[in-house]
Enzyme design. Structure first.
Site, mmCIF file in Angstrom:
data_model
loop_
_atom_site.group_PDB
_atom_site.id
_atom_site.type_symbol
_atom_site.label_atom_id
_atom_site.label_comp_id
_atom_site.label_asym_id
_atom_site.label_seq_id
_atom_site.Cartn_x
_atom_site.Cartn_y
_atom_site.Cartn_z
ATOM 1 N N ASP A 231 0.879 -1.167 0.000
ATOM 2 C CA ASP A 231 0.000 0.000 0.000
ATOM 3 C C ASP A 231 0.921 1.224 0.000
ATOM 4 O O ASP A 231 2.096 1.132 0.349
ATOM 5 C CB ASP A 231 -0.947 -0.011 1.201
HETATM 6 C C1 BGC Z 1 -4.903 3.432 0.110
HETATM 7 C C2 BGC Z 1 -4.998 2.482 -1.062
HETATM 8 C C3 BGC Z 1 -4.735 3.231 -2.336
HETATM 9 C C4 BGC Z 1 -3.384 3.905 -2.246
HETATM 10 C C5 BGC Z 1 -3.016 4.697 -3.477
HETATM 11 C C6 BGC Z 1 -3.643 4.255 0.116
HETATM 12 O O1 BGC Z 1 -3.729 5.286 1.041
HETATM 13 O O2 BGC Z 1 -4.976 2.704 1.323
HETATM 14 O O3 BGC Z 1 -6.256 1.874 -1.087
HETATM 15 O O4 BGC Z 1 -4.804 2.362 -3.426
HETATM 16 O O5 BGC Z 1 -3.398 4.810 -1.153
HETATM 17 O O6 BGC Z 1 -3.725 5.873 -3.517
#
Ligand code: BGC
Length: 752
Positions: A231
């Site tokens: 993530d």
């Molecule tokens: C989120 C993800 C997301 C990623 C990219 C993170 O803060 O938890 O779900 O895909 O950011 O934006």
């Protein structure tokens, strides 16, 4: 798909290049190596639409290219409809390709452990079968267009509070049966090209450094052959991540990630083979997702915009759940005089806040859509301002004047965007007080009230729903939700959504109430496997509306349940046939639900668990027989000491019905599996010896030489000493059973 000879490239890469390749180049792009012609690919959020930022160095929200906003997961989950979900996935894949996106960052399938999780609108269900199978349908649809997906957030990321550090302390059985099961299913069904490791720790270890999770379970047990991406910002120590099986760090961490990897390999702390494996997975992903010709101008063609808006409306209509419809007040007749009350009718809330927020191509509102269907012009009063919690007397008076004059008051209520978002959890599950005050006042002047809800996570209905004859739970329905709601209110569409999560009576009743969101860096999943309906059913507790519930404008009958059992042990196959009939006078869709109750056994099990479902579209009077297949795993629990799935012999029950609490037909199933005979060991108790076929014989013979030992075997004595390990009894005066003799008995008994 582009031809890339992964191994040939790998052999030409320097250590620095390899270390660079396993960290992103920017917010959304991977690293390219021009020297060897290795291109970069682009990833984008959604996943209920494409959030492609024009500049890959731009991580902010807003300003992305317009894309169709389909119903977010909270709504899609309520469709229970795999075909529809796959079609939405195909459309997402087409739009991603048009916007030159190679990997769409979703679906999110985390289990809704608590209704307070701020991100529940991005998740599908409280049940792993719904989460995993609908997640799989989305993945299949998206990937059918050559675009990759990222199944997220792996794993046990069930809250936003302290999400980058908190340790989800979960026992392995609960992890396997509830929090990992959906991922396991989606991977088996749809083979996502990537899995996203979550921010949190699991039992103290960061998901991004968790070898058990990312390698032992994900790859070795489940056979996942794609790429694991972090993530965004979830990497703690990059080198530990590589060793654990985290292939790609996103976004770019500048030089931090690559230099940590180079240092660790040079110091002999990280095996270069582990780095090579990560590089291989990055190169394979590039090969799998890179189109032969890059899109020169990222824009969604007009025909696609049109077609996808229509699909978004069709999907939204299948997602709303008709909770209540007293006296058949719905559907409305187009000629009825209707007062539309509530700002949400004019200003729709259609998606949630945070990284999933996209810029829609269009936006329908329910007020305009109602006006287009009704033959008598509906009146409108906003009633409240979104986000304000004080009653505005002028708005209230205006709404009441309108409600008094109308046959029916359709009141739009819901949560403001500020109430729920990625990044924080909610503190309560109530609708804003000013809206409830408005509803009470409207109900006092008009007895025909219909409430339409817009909310991304569950809200409490007890306490106010008596003021409404009908309640239509509209969740967040995407950009075409306004039109879909009007279609449902007027019966142009027949509601077929079913709750994919329980609506509790009170927050205090919910399974994780005492432990959510934890403190001191830990959250203990004390309710174990009893999540969602499994909790309420185990306690026989009342709910607002049960899991699986949803009404239709027609009615359905269930008949002719038949269970066909074949195979033995792990080859077990139980096919459940049931006939469903549309007994009303409108075409409609029924969601047939199959729950399994395991045989009564020592291991505590949920009362019933959803193990199958099917959507059946039926004309009035039409019948159809559906077959729902059950397999060995559907009867299993995860035995922690055995480290294996276990099916206990005995009589299971299958229940078929229209919700978890509207079970219409049931049948017993004798499970043709061998009884489990646990091996005896030094810790085995007297009762376990006696219950063991070999053990009882060996022990019986041994006790013959012990004077008075028979006394130990009377019912009264066994009640007292049955739980004592034989090893301890063996040391009592007169027994003379030393460890060597006991070990010999154990070996003999286990061999019988
Ligand atoms: C989120 C993800 C997301 C990623 C990219 C993170 O803060 O938890 O779900 O895909 O950011 O934006």
């Amino acid at each position: 798909m582009t031809e890339i000879d992964v191994d040939a490239l790998l052999s030409q890469l320097t250590l620095d290049e390899k270390a660079a390749l396993v960290t992103g180049a920017s917010f959304w792009n991977t690293v390219s190596v021009d020297r060897l012609g290795i291109p970069a690919i682009t990833m984008s959020d959604g996943p209920h639409g494409i959030r492609r930022q024009p500049d890959d160095r731009e991580g902010g929200i807003g300003g992305s290219y317009p894309a169709t906003c389909f119903p977010p997961a909270v709504a899609l989950g309520s469709s229970w409809d795999l075909d529809l979900t796959r079609r939405v996935g195909e459309a997402l894949g087409r739009e991603a390709a048009a916007l030159d996106v190679q990997v769409l960052l979703g679906p999110g399938i985390n289990i809704k452990r608590s209704p307070l999780c701020g991100r529940n609108f991005e998740y599908l269900s409280e049940d792993p079968l719904i989460a995993g199978s609908l997640g799989g349908a989305l993945i299949s649809g998206i990937q059918s267009q050559g675009v990759g997906t990222s199944l997220k957030h792996f794993a046990a990321n069930n809250q936003e509070t302290d999400r980058l550090r908190v340790s989800a302390d979960v026992d392995e059985r609960t992890l396997r049966e509830i929090y990992l099961a959906g991922f396991e299913r989606a991977i088996a069904d749809a083979r996502p090209m990537t899995v996203m490791a979550s921010y949190n720790r699991i039992n103290g270890v960061y998901a991004t450094e968790n070898r058990w999770l990312l390698t032992d379970v994900l790859r070795d047990e489940w056979g996942f052959d794609g790429l694991v991406v972090s993530d965004w910002g979830a990497v703690n120590d990059r080198d530990k991540g590589v060793a654990a099986g985290l292939d790609l760090e996103m976004p770019s961490s500048g030089d931090a990630g690559p230099s940590a990897v180079v240092r660790a390999v040079t110091a002999g702390e990280l095996r270069e083979e582990d780095l090579d494996e990560a590089v291989r997975n990055v190169l394979r992903l590039v090969a799998r997702t890179l189109p032969e010709v890059r899109v020169p101008d990222p824009v969604i063609p007009d025909e696609l915009v049109e077609a996808d808006h229509r699909l978004a409306r069709e999907a939204a209509a299948r997602c709303a759940v008709l909770l209540k419809n007293d006296g058949g007040i719905l559907p409305l007749s187009p000629g009825a005089s209707v007062a539309v009350i509530g700002e949400f009718a004019r200003t729709p809330r259609y998606q949630g806040a945070g990284s999933s927020q996209i810029v829609p191509t269009r936006l329908d509102d329910a007020l305009t859509a109602i006006g287009a269907i009704a033959t008598a012009e509906p009146g409108f009063a906003p009633g409240y301002r979104i986000g304000e919690d004080e009653v505005d007397e002028a708005l209230l008076t205006e709404a009441l004047d309108l409600a008094r004059e109308a046959d029916v008051a359709v009141v739009f209520l819901g949560l403001p965007a500020s109430a729920e978002s990625e990044g924080f959890d909610r503190l309560d599950i109530d609708l804003p007080a000013a809206q409830l005050e408005l509803l009470r006042a409207v109900a006092a002047v008009n007895e025909n009230v219909v409430v339409v809800l817009s909310n991304g996570s569950v809200v409490r209905t007890a306490g106010w729903e008596d003021g409404a004859k009908a309640v239509l739970e509209g969740w967040l329905l995407g950009q075409a939700g306004g039109g879909a709601l009007a279609d449902l209110l007027y019966g142009i569409e027949n509601p077929s959504g079913r709750l994919a999560e329980t609506i509790p009576v009170r927050l205090e009743d919910t399974p994780a109430y005492l432990s959510f969101p934890g403190s001191g860096g830990h959250v203990r999943y004390g309710e174990g496997v009893f999540v969602g309906y499994r909790w309420y059913d185990a306690r026989d507790a009342g709910v607002g509306y049960p899991f699986g519930h949803g009404l239709s404008y027609t009615t359905f009958g269930y008949s002719d349940l038949a269970v066909r059992v074949s195979g033995h042990g792990e080859q077990l196959a139980v096919d459940v046939d049931v006939t469903v009939t549309n007994t009303g006078d409108r075409a409609g869709r029924e969601v047939v639900q199959l729950y399994v109750a395991a045989p009564a056994a020592e291991t505590e099990r949920p009362e019933r668990e959803l193990r199958g479902f099917a959507v059946v579209a039926l004309e009035p009077g039409e019948s159809r027989t559906v077959t729902l297949p059950l397999r060995w795993r559907d009867f299993a629990y995860f035995g922690v000491s055995e480290a294996a799935w276990i099916v206990e012999a005995g009589t299971a029950h299958v229940h078929v019905g229209a919700s978890s609490r509207d079970l219409r037909l049931s049948a017993p199933v004798e499970l043709p599996v061998d009884p489990i005979v646990p091996s005896l060991g030094r810790e085995s108790s007297l009762a376990e010896w006696l219950a063991h076929p070999g053990g009882s014989r060996v022990l019986g013979e041994a006790l013959q030489s012990v004077p008075g030992a028979g006394g130990f075997l009377s019912d009264e004595m066994l009640a007292v000493v049955g739980t004592m390990p034989l090893r301890r009894i063996g040391r009592f005066p007169g027994f003379g059973l030393d460890d060597a003799a006991l070990d010999a008995m154990i070996a003999q008994a286990n061999a019988l």
